[in-house]
Design a protein around this motif. Structure first.
Motif, PDB file in Angstrom:
ATOM      1  N   GLN A   6      45.728  23.138  47.029  1.00  0.00           N
ATOM      2  CA  GLN A   6      44.382  23.677  47.425  1.00  0.00           C
ATOM      3  C   GLN A   6      43.563  24.507  46.597  1.00  0.00           C
ATOM      4  O   GLN A   6      44.212  25.188  46.082  1.00  0.00           O
ATOM      5  CB  GLN A   6      44.507  24.062  49.030  1.00  0.00           C
ATOM      6  CG  GLN A   6      45.162  23.244  50.076  1.00  0.00           C
ATOM      7  CD  GLN A   6      44.149  22.275  50.650  1.00  0.00           C
ATOM      8  OE1 GLN A   6      42.950  22.754  50.723  1.00  0.00           O
ATOM      9  NE2 GLN A   6      44.666  21.203  51.028  1.00  0.00           N
ATOM     10  N   VAL A   7      42.410  24.051  46.539  1.00  0.00           N
ATOM     11  CA  VAL A   7      41.463  24.881  45.592  1.00  0.00           C
ATOM     12  C   VAL A   7      40.190  25.608  46.454  1.00  0.00           C
ATOM     13  O   VAL A   7      39.572  24.709  47.324  1.00  0.00           O
ATOM     14  CB  VAL A   7      41.024  24.022  44.286  1.00  0.00           C
ATOM     15  CG1 VAL A   7      39.813  25.095  43.625  1.00  0.00           C
ATOM     16  CG2 VAL A   7      41.868  23.700  43.560  1.00  0.00           C
ATOM     17  N   GLY A   8      40.020  26.767  46.451  1.00  0.00           N
ATOM     18  CA  GLY A   8      38.949  27.439  47.416  1.00  0.00           C
ATOM     19  C   GLY A   8      38.076  28.391  46.432  1.00  0.00           C
ATOM     20  O   GLY A   8      38.511  28.438  45.219  1.00  0.00           O
ATOM     21  N   TRP A   9      37.041  28.608  46.828  1.00  0.00           N
ATOM     22  CA  TRP A   9      36.201  29.929  46.298  1.00  0.00           C
ATOM     23  C   TRP A   9      35.811  30.912  47.192  1.00  0.00           C
ATOM     24  O   TRP A   9      35.716  30.733  48.264  1.00  0.00           O
ATOM     25  CB  TRP A   9      35.125  28.943  45.387  1.00  0.00           C
ATOM     26  CG  TRP A   9      34.292  28.314  46.274  1.00  0.00           C
ATOM     27  CD1 TRP A   9      34.224  26.909  46.610  1.00  0.00           C
ATOM     28  CD2 TRP A   9      32.965  29.010  47.060  1.00  0.00           C
ATOM     29  NE1 TRP A   9      33.319  26.723  47.431  1.00  0.00           N
ATOM     30  CE2 TRP A   9      32.465  27.832  47.839  1.00  0.00           C
ATOM     31  CE3 TRP A   9      32.583  30.024  47.310  1.00  0.00           C
ATOM     32  CZ2 TRP A   9      31.284  27.677  48.381  1.00  0.00           C
ATOM     33  CZ3 TRP A   9      31.344  30.284  48.114  1.00  0.00           C
ATOM     34  CH2 TRP A   9      30.803  29.163  48.332  1.00  0.00           C
ATOM     35  N   SER A  10      35.353  31.986  46.567  1.00  0.00           N
ATOM     36  CA  SER A  10      34.990  33.023  47.314  1.00  0.00           C
ATOM     37  C   SER A  10      33.980  34.050  46.432  1.00  0.00           C
ATOM     38  O   SER A  10      34.603  34.191  45.250  1.00  0.00           O
ATOM     39  CB  SER A  10      36.139  34.038  47.900  1.00  0.00           C
ATOM     40  OG  SER A  10      35.680  35.089  48.447  1.00  0.00           O
ATOM     41  N   THR A  11      32.870  34.363  46.752  1.00  0.00           N
ATOM     42  CA  THR A  11      32.155  35.198  46.002  1.00  0.00           C
ATOM     43  C   THR A  11      32.223  36.760  46.556  1.00  0.00           C
ATOM     44  O   THR A  11      31.830  37.573  45.630  1.00  0.00           O
ATOM     45  CB  THR A  11      30.563  34.993  46.180  1.00  0.00           C
ATOM     46  OG1 THR A  11      30.020  34.928  47.415  1.00  0.00           O
ATOM     47  CG2 THR A  11      30.290  33.520  45.545  1.00  0.00           C
ATOM     48  N   GLU A  12      32.660  36.929  47.406  1.00  0.00           N
ATOM     49  CA  GLU A  12      33.187  38.387  47.951  1.00  0.00           C
ATOM     50  C   GLU A  12      34.412  39.036  47.742  1.00  0.00           C
ATOM     51  O   GLU A  12      34.388  40.096  47.138  1.00  0.00           O
ATOM     52  CB  GLU A  12      32.556  38.442  49.642  1.00  0.00           C
ATOM     53  CG  GLU A  12      31.409  37.960  49.771  1.00  0.00           C
ATOM     54  CD  GLU A  12      31.162  37.627  51.204  1.00  0.00           C
ATOM     55  OE1 GLU A  12      31.927  38.280  52.234  1.00  0.00           O
ATOM     56  OE2 GLU A  12      30.081  37.458  51.843  1.00  0.00           O
ATOM     57  N   ALA A  13      35.523  38.087  47.816  1.00  0.00           N
ATOM     58  CA  ALA A  13      36.869  38.544  47.514  1.00  0.00           C
ATOM     59  C   ALA A  13      37.348  38.219  46.203  1.00  0.00           C
ATOM     60  O   ALA A  13      38.378  38.929  45.950  1.00  0.00           O
ATOM     61  CB  ALA A  13      37.601  38.128  48.627  1.00  0.00           C
ATOM     62  N   GLN A  14      36.493  37.555  45.516  1.00  0.00           N
ATOM     63  CA  GLN A  14      37.259  37.005  44.160  1.00  0.00           C
ATOM     64  C   GLN A  14      36.279  37.705  43.017  1.00  0.00           C
ATOM     65  O   GLN A  14      35.034  37.594  42.889  1.00  0.00           O
ATOM     66  CB  GLN A  14      37.227  35.531  44.023  1.00  0.00           C
ATOM     67  CG  GLN A  14      37.954  34.830  43.102  1.00  0.00           C
ATOM     68  CD  GLN A  14      39.400  35.167  43.320  1.00  0.00           C
ATOM     69  OE1 GLN A  14      39.954  35.178  44.256  1.00  0.00           O
ATOM     70  NE2 GLN A  14      40.259  35.427  42.109  1.00  0.00           N
ATOM     71  N   ASP A  15      36.968  38.399  42.134  1.00  0.00           N
ATOM     72  CA  ASP A  15      36.294  38.647  40.936  1.00  0.00           C
ATOM     73  C   ASP A  15      36.006  37.556  39.929  1.00  0.00           C
ATOM     74  O   ASP A  15      37.035  36.670  39.920  1.00  0.00           O
ATOM     75  CB  ASP A  15      37.497  39.742  40.075  1.00  0.00           C
ATOM     76  CG  ASP A  15      36.830  40.195  39.043  1.00  0.00           C
ATOM     77  OD1 ASP A  15      36.778  39.731  37.906  1.00  0.00           O
ATOM     78  OD2 ASP A  15      36.334  41.498  38.873  1.00  0.00           O
ATOM     79  N   PRO A  16      34.967  37.406  39.459  1.00  0.00           N
ATOM     80  CA  PRO A  16      34.554  36.508  38.548  1.00  0.00           C
ATOM     81  C   PRO A  16      35.634  35.997  37.620  1.00  0.00           C
ATOM     82  O   PRO A  16      35.928  34.956  37.266  1.00  0.00           O
ATOM     83  CB  PRO A  16      33.326  36.876  37.963  1.00  0.00           C
ATOM     84  CG  PRO A  16      32.801  37.683  38.648  1.00  0.00           C
ATOM     85  CD  PRO A  16      33.981  38.394  39.369  1.00  0.00           C
ATOM     86  N   HIS A  17      36.608  36.889  36.975  1.00  0.00           N
ATOM     87  CA  HIS A  17      37.143  36.819  35.665  1.00  0.00           C
ATOM     88  C   HIS A  17      38.837  36.678  36.519  1.00  0.00           C
ATOM     89  O   HIS A  17      39.513  36.653  35.511  1.00  0.00           O
ATOM     90  CB  HIS A  17      37.234  37.745  34.821  1.00  0.00           C
ATOM     91  CG  HIS A  17      35.762  37.561  34.049  1.00  0.00           C
ATOM     92  ND1 HIS A  17      35.332  36.545  33.167  1.00  0.00           N
ATOM     93  CD2 HIS A  17      34.762  38.438  34.290  1.00  0.00           C
ATOM     94  CE1 HIS A  17      34.215  36.803  33.118  1.00  0.00           C
ATOM     95  NE2 HIS A  17      33.691  38.106  33.469  1.00  0.00           N
ATOM     96  N   ARG A  18      39.019  36.521  37.457  1.00  0.00           N
ATOM     97  CA  ARG A  18      40.351  36.504  38.261  1.00  0.00           C
ATOM     98  C   ARG A  18      40.298  34.987  38.894  1.00  0.00           C
ATOM     99  O   ARG A  18      39.516  34.535  39.434  1.00  0.00           O
ATOM    100  CB  ARG A  18      40.699  37.481  39.092  1.00  0.00           C
ATOM    101  CG  ARG A  18      40.796  38.977  38.424  1.00  0.00           C
ATOM    102  CD  ARG A  18      41.255  40.030  39.577  1.00  0.00           C
ATOM    103  NE  ARG A  18      41.507  41.294  38.821  1.00  0.00           N
ATOM    104  CZ  ARG A  18      42.203  41.865  38.966  1.00  0.00           C
ATOM    105  NH1 ARG A  18      43.445  41.715  39.996  1.00  0.00           N
ATOM    106  NH2 ARG A  18      42.148  43.301  38.184  1.00  0.00           N
ATOM    107  N   LEU A  19      41.721  34.534  38.939  1.00  0.00           N
ATOM    108  CA  LEU A  19      42.136  33.414  39.608  1.00  0.00           C
ATOM    109  C   LEU A  19      43.390  34.035  40.394  1.00  0.00           C
ATOM    110  O   LEU A  19      44.137  34.430  39.922  1.00  0.00           O
ATOM    111  CB  LEU A  19      42.512  32.501  38.737  1.00  0.00           C
ATOM    112  CG  LEU A  19      43.032  31.053  39.056  1.00  0.00           C
ATOM    113  CD1 LEU A  19      41.931  29.834  38.406  1.00  0.00           C
ATOM    114  CD2 LEU A  19      44.250  30.796  38.615  1.00  0.00           C
TER     115      LEU A  19
END
Length: 191
Positions: free
Chosen positions: A97-110
């Motif tokens: 599964q691949v998801g995204w978040s703008t609030e909880a996820q740093d742009p340079h982290r996976l």
């Protein structure tokens, strides 16, 4: 008709040559460029992808990490740097599964989801030069925030270069909302 010619009302087939020297099979993927030395700031490793195409990059990464950390069941990215975010990728006959978040996820982290928890990996922009990427991957005694700032500087420089070479038409800062998503788009506005 493609592959045909007309001569005075007649249709004649043209010979077609099929070049079988190029195979329709894809070349084997390059190994993932990883450093799995734990780093300050909660980083479990550093990854330098070859492109921003998650469908191409994630299978190699999750396969490599699966050998070391166990089965990867999910990946979360920040949409700011990935032009297309698939809902899943195929890895060795199974899906991740691949998801995204703008609030909880740093742009340079996976963030990788594993059966025993989560792990964070710093993502070096794929456009980075080999020297800068090697320094970030080696750590050189820099703390995680300093590495993320270096990744930000690389992305800012690449963005400026794209702006200049494209005549001021760089890519948008966020991709469109994923198909089937019911929430607001990543930029916070409804479509």
């Amino acid at each position: 008709m493609p592959g045909c010619t007309r001569a005075r009302g007649q249709v004649r087939a043209m010979p077609v040559t099929i070049d079988r020297t190029t195979s329709s099979r894809r070349a084997p993927p390059h190994p993932a460029r990883l450093s799995l030395t734990p780093a300050p700031g909660g980083l479990d490793g550093i990854w330098w992808p070859r492109s921003r195409a998650l469908t191409r990059e994630l299978p190699t990464l999750t396969a490599a990490l699966g050998e070391r950390w166990g089965r990867v069941t999910g990946v979360t990215v920040h949409p700011g740097y990935w032009p297309v975010i698939p809902h899943w990728v195929s890895v060795a006959g199974r899906t991740v599964q691949v998801g995204w978040s703008t609030e909880a996820q740093d742009p340079h982290r996976l963030t990788l989801s594993l059966p025993d928890g989560r792990r964070d990996v710093l993502v070096i922009p794929p456009e980075s030069g080999a020297g800068a990427a090697a320094q970030l991957m080696a750590g050189d005694g820099t703390e995680a925030p300093a590495r993320e700032e270096a990744a930000d500087r690389i992305d800012a420089r690449i963005g400026e270069e794209a702006w200049e070479t494209d005549g001021g038409a760089g890519r948008p800062s966020f991709p469109p909302r994923p198909i089937g998503s019911t929430g607001p788009s990543p930029a916070g506005r409804r479509r």
